[in-house]
Design an enzyme around this catalytic site. Structure first.
Site, PDB file in Angstrom:
ATOM      1  N   SER A  44     -64.629  -9.559  52.601  1.00 36.86           N
ATOM      2  CA  SER A  44     -64.046 -10.648  51.805  1.00 36.86           C
ATOM      3  C   SER A  44     -63.209 -10.004  50.710  1.00 36.86           C
ATOM      4  O   SER A  44     -63.669  -9.777  49.605  1.00 36.86           O
ATOM      5  CB  SER A  44     -65.137 -11.538  51.218  1.00 36.86           C
ATOM      6  OG  SER A  44     -66.008 -10.795  50.407  1.00 36.86           O
ATOM      7  N   HIS A 157     -70.197 -12.465  55.400  1.00 38.93           N
ATOM      8  CA  HIS A 157     -71.051 -11.309  55.676  1.00 38.93           C
ATOM      9  C   HIS A 157     -72.128 -11.602  56.711  1.00 38.93           C
ATOM     10  O   HIS A 157     -72.946 -10.736  57.012  1.00 38.93           O
ATOM     11  CB  HIS A 157     -71.715 -10.815  54.383  1.00 38.93           C
ATOM     12  CG  HIS A 157     -70.765 -10.159  53.439  1.00 38.93           C
ATOM     13  ND1 HIS A 157     -71.156  -9.719  52.196  1.00 38.93           N
ATOM     14  CD2 HIS A 157     -69.457  -9.865  53.555  1.00 38.93           C
ATOM     15  CE1 HIS A 157     -70.104  -9.185  51.586  1.00 38.93           C
ATOM     16  NE2 HIS A 157     -69.071  -9.272  52.395  1.00 38.93           N
ATOM     17  N   GLU A 166     -73.772 -14.102  48.937  1.00 40.30           N
ATOM     18  CA  GLU A 166     -74.875 -13.204  48.589  1.00 40.30           C
ATOM     19  C   GLU A 166     -75.864 -13.885  47.646  1.00 40.30           C
ATOM     20  O   GLU A 166     -75.468 -14.458  46.620  1.00 40.30           O
ATOM     21  CB  GLU A 166     -74.355 -11.936  47.909  1.00 40.30           C
ATOM     22  CG  GLU A 166     -73.441 -11.097  48.769  1.00 40.30           C
ATOM     23  CD  GLU A 166     -72.918  -9.883  48.011  1.00 40.30           C
ATOM     24  OE1 GLU A 166     -73.694  -9.271  47.246  1.00 40.30           O
ATOM     25  OE2 GLU A 166     -71.726  -9.568  48.161  1.00 40.30           O
ATOM     26  N   GLU A 207     -74.500  -6.322  54.621  1.00 43.49           N
ATOM     27  CA  GLU A 207     -74.996  -5.544  53.487  1.00 43.49           C
ATOM     28  C   GLU A 207     -76.511  -5.426  53.479  1.00 43.49           C
ATOM     29  O   GLU A 207     -77.110  -5.041  52.478  1.00 43.49           O
ATOM     30  CB  GLU A 207     -74.475  -6.148  52.183  1.00 43.49           C
ATOM     31  CG  GLU A 207     -72.954  -6.062  52.103  1.00 43.49           C
ATOM     32  CD  GLU A 207     -72.377  -6.672  50.837  1.00 43.49           C
ATOM     33  OE1 GLU A 207     -73.160  -7.217  50.032  1.00 43.49           O
ATOM     34  OE2 GLU A 207     -71.162  -6.592  50.657  1.00 43.49           O
ATOM     35  N   ASP A 244     -73.403 -14.307  44.532  1.00 42.35           N
ATOM     36  CA  ASP A 244     -71.987 -14.024  44.753  1.00 42.35           C
ATOM     37  C   ASP A 244     -71.518 -15.091  45.728  1.00 42.35           C
ATOM     38  O   ASP A 244     -71.810 -15.036  46.921  1.00 42.35           O
ATOM     39  CB  ASP A 244     -71.773 -12.625  45.337  1.00 42.35           C
ATOM     40  CG  ASP A 244     -70.311 -12.380  45.735  1.00 42.35           C
ATOM     41  OD1 ASP A 244     -69.451 -13.234  45.432  1.00 42.35           O
ATOM     42  OD2 ASP A 244     -70.031 -11.337  46.350  1.00 42.35           O
ATOM     43  N   GLU A 288     -71.165 -14.657  40.490  1.00 37.27           N
ATOM     44  CA  GLU A 288     -69.926 -13.936  40.815  1.00 37.27           C
ATOM     45  C   GLU A 288     -69.012 -14.807  41.668  1.00 37.27           C
ATOM     46  O   GLU A 288     -69.471 -15.472  42.591  1.00 37.27           O
ATOM     47  CB  GLU A 288     -70.280 -12.654  41.570  1.00 37.27           C
ATOM     48  CG  GLU A 288     -69.092 -11.803  41.974  1.00 37.27           C
ATOM     49  CD  GLU A 288     -69.517 -10.618  42.825  1.00 37.27           C
ATOM     50  OE1 GLU A 288     -68.723 -10.191  43.685  1.00 37.27           O
ATOM     51  OE2 GLU A 288     -70.646 -10.116  42.641  1.00 37.27           O
ATOM     52  N   ASP A 315     -64.604 -11.037  40.464  1.00 39.97           N
ATOM     53  CA  ASP A 315     -64.282 -10.005  41.457  1.00 39.97           C
ATOM     54  C   ASP A 315     -62.878 -10.254  41.993  1.00 39.97           C
ATOM     55  O   ASP A 315     -61.924  -9.601  41.589  1.00 39.97           O
ATOM     56  CB  ASP A 315     -65.318 -10.028  42.588  1.00 39.97           C
ATOM     57  CG  ASP A 315     -64.991  -9.062  43.726  1.00 39.97           C
ATOM     58  OD1 ASP A 315     -64.138  -8.180  43.528  1.00 39.97           O
ATOM     59  OD2 ASP A 315     -65.595  -9.189  44.808  1.00 39.97           O
ATOM     60  N   LYS A 340     -64.701  -2.235  41.722  1.00 35.59           N
ATOM     61  CA  LYS A 340     -64.655  -1.605  43.042  1.00 35.59           C
ATOM     62  C   LYS A 340     -63.513  -0.601  43.048  1.00 35.59           C
ATOM     63  O   LYS A 340     -62.344  -0.983  42.885  1.00 35.59           O
ATOM     64  CB  LYS A 340     -64.433  -2.656  44.131  1.00 35.59           C
ATOM     65  CG  LYS A 340     -65.566  -3.664  44.274  1.00 35.59           C
ATOM     66  CD  LYS A 340     -65.182  -4.768  45.252  1.00 35.59           C
ATOM     67  CE  LYS A 340     -66.340  -5.735  45.488  1.00 35.59           C
ATOM     68  NZ  LYS A 340     -65.919  -6.899  46.305  1.00 35.59           N
ATOM     69  N   HIS A 368     -70.319  -1.688  45.514  1.00 41.47           N
ATOM     70  CA  HIS A 368     -69.996  -1.185  46.848  1.00 41.47           C
ATOM     71  C   HIS A 368     -69.017  -2.129  47.528  1.00 41.47           C
ATOM     72  O   HIS A 368     -68.552  -3.110  46.948  1.00 41.47           O
ATOM     73  CB  HIS A 368     -71.288  -1.091  47.674  1.00 41.47           C
ATOM     74  CG  HIS A 368     -71.929  -2.438  47.919  1.00 41.47           C
ATOM     75  ND1 HIS A 368     -72.843  -2.658  48.908  1.00 41.47           N
ATOM     76  CD2 HIS A 368     -71.766  -3.640  47.304  1.00 41.47           C
ATOM     77  CE1 HIS A 368     -73.233  -3.916  48.903  1.00 41.47           C
ATOM     78  NE2 HIS A 368     -72.582  -4.530  47.941  1.00 41.47           N
ATOM     79  N   LYS A 391     -74.247  -2.944  41.970  1.00 38.58           N
ATOM     80  CA  LYS A 391     -74.445  -3.844  43.105  1.00 38.58           C
ATOM     81  C   LYS A 391     -74.119  -3.032  44.353  1.00 38.58           C
ATOM     82  O   LYS A 391     -72.965  -2.663  44.567  1.00 38.58           O
ATOM     83  CB  LYS A 391     -73.499  -5.035  42.957  1.00 38.58           C
ATOM     84  CG  LYS A 391     -73.513  -6.024  44.094  1.00 38.58           C
ATOM     85  CD  LYS A 391     -72.437  -7.075  43.871  1.00 38.58           C
ATOM     86  CE  LYS A 391     -72.308  -7.941  45.101  1.00 38.58           C
ATOM     87  NZ  LYS A 391     -71.164  -8.875  44.983  1.00 38.58           N
TER      88      LYS A 391
END
Length: 431
Positions: A44, A157, A166, A207, A244, A288, A315, A340, A368, A391
């Site tokens: 994403s 994900h 998440e 993840e 997230d 997030e 993000d 990131k 990550h 994270k």
């Protein structure tokens, strides 16, 4: 020439944790030291991220090969920086930025540039006989980060019916990093037991978090709360929650379309109301990407509604980009930034963004990507920059656990020179 002079650089195509190509780069110094860095890849991804260069050759790896990126390292970057001092990170990174000549690193690719940037730092740290965190920033005391641990996956994900990407636990109430990790592992395993008892799948997503089909997005939170209690911990004291949402992934025609679950469409106000209810019901302290990457007006309203209660992490809206972060700060958008390395493409720019955020009262979370490697650079980076938060996925899949194990090593090395960030990392939001 000094012992940190760059004598050669090599690169090759490898696979990330999703079986997609990425690259590893080795920097060799005049002293004979050789160190490498491997670059992750996101699923994403924000549209404002620096370019991840792919070959687009459909006869190889479905077009996702990185031979061009490897070639750029070996044949374009290396001749220009051979003979430079690897320990002068800023000069090295600026040279590569200049060589690329575009804001989004569209010519050489952020993956090409970053691989050299990270490997040079690793080699220089080795030349100085220092652990990477100490080489990056020498301090009297270091801070071990609180992990945001993804234990249940949805969104892009996972192949399930959960929209939120998440669901994370934050063990901020524990006494040390190692204790925080232990508690989180116990919760992870108890969640698996609960899912099995309910007849839900215990397969994992990109993840490492579980990825079952659920009755609703909120059921994910209910299951995690049960797992925390079953493991013997108190939600809101030992363990907190984080989301997230990755809202950019389901933002369609100015509405948020919950297409994976109930098919509902929510306006900005309805999304904010949805979050307010969740924050009231559960010990959520971090949210997030609650709204889309270009929904600046919505982010302003969201910050006014919840910015005093919880951490609002940008993000996709900030993409580790100092210019976008400055715009956010000027407009009172969010109060935290996800960091990131491959969103911006050099170590220097990453550090500048973190330091600017901290100077202006924003927290930062080193992160990550969903397509990872065994590289543990970000573990050292989180300690060096005293972000207080990291994270890096769930408590299975070796590319995630490698980062946690590196932090355990750092904690053991530091002893009295290190402390766990704990609830202080969220001091504005935990009374």
């Amino acid at each position: 020439m000094s012992k940190t002079t760059i004598s050669d650089i090599k690169a090759m195509e490898i696979l990330d944790s999703r079986g997609n190509p990425t690259l590893t780069t080795w920097v060799t110094l005049e002293s004979g030291i050789i160190k490498k860095a491997s670059i992750p890849s996101g699923a994403s991804t924000g549209t404002h991220e620096a370019l991840e260069l792919r070959d687009q050759d459909m006869s190889r790896y479905l077009g996702r090969g990185v031979r061009k990126a490897v070639d750029n390292v070996v044949n374009i970057i290396t001749p220009k920086i051979r003979g430079m001092d690897a320990s002068n990170q800023k000069a090295l990174d600026n040279k590569m930025i200049e060589l690329d000549g575009t804001q989004a690193k569209k010519n050489l690719g952020a993956n090409s540039i970053l691989s050299v940037s990270m490997a040079a730092a690793q080699a220089s740290a080795c030349a100085e006989n220092l652990p990477l965190y100490e080489y990056l920033k020498k301090k009297e005391k270091y801070l071990l980060p609180v992990p945001q641990i993804n234990i249940l996956n949805g969104g892009s994900h996972a192949d399930n019916n959960v929209d939120i990407q998440e669901f994370m636990i934050i063990p901020a109430g524990m006494s040390s990093f190692s204790e925080a990790l232990r508690a989180s592992a116990e919760i992870f395993h108890n969640l698996k037991k609960i899912l099995k008892l309910k007849g839900y799948s215990t397969a994992v997503g990109d993840e490492g978090g579980f990825a079952p089909n659920l009755k609703s997005n909120e059921e994910a939170l209910e299951l995690i709360m049960a797992a925390i209690e079953k493991a013997g911990y108190l939600p809101g004291k030992h363990i907190y929650l984080a989301l997230d949402v990755a809202a950019s992934e389901f933002y369609v025609d100015n509405k948020y379309f919950f297409k994976k679950s109930d098919g509902s469409k929510k306006s900005i106000d309805e999304m904010i109301s949805f979050y307010e209810k969740l924050v009231d019901r559960y010990p959520i302290i971090s949210l997030e990407d609650g709204l889309s990457e270009d929904d600046w007006e919505g982010w302003t309203v969201l910050t006014q509604a919840l910015g005093h209660k919880i951490q609002l992490v940008g993000d996709d809206i900030f993409v580790t980009n100092l210019t976008r972060l400055k715009k956010g700060i000027e407009n009172n958008i969010g109060n935290s930034i996800l960091i990131k390395l491959n969103q911006i493409g050099t170590l220097t720019e990453t550090i500048e963004t973190v330091e600017y955020a901290h100077t202006h009262g924003y927290t930062s979370v080193i992160s990550h990507r969903s397509g990872e490697t065994e590289d543990t650079f970000i573990a050292d980076l989180s300690v060096a920059l005293s972000t207080g938060q990291i994270k890096t996925g769930s408590l299975c899949r070796s590319e995630r656990v490698a980062k946690y194990n590196r932090l355990l090593e750092i904690e053991n090395e530091l002893k009295d020179k290190g402390s766990f960030a704990g609830t202080a990392a969220f001091e504005k939001f935990i009374s």
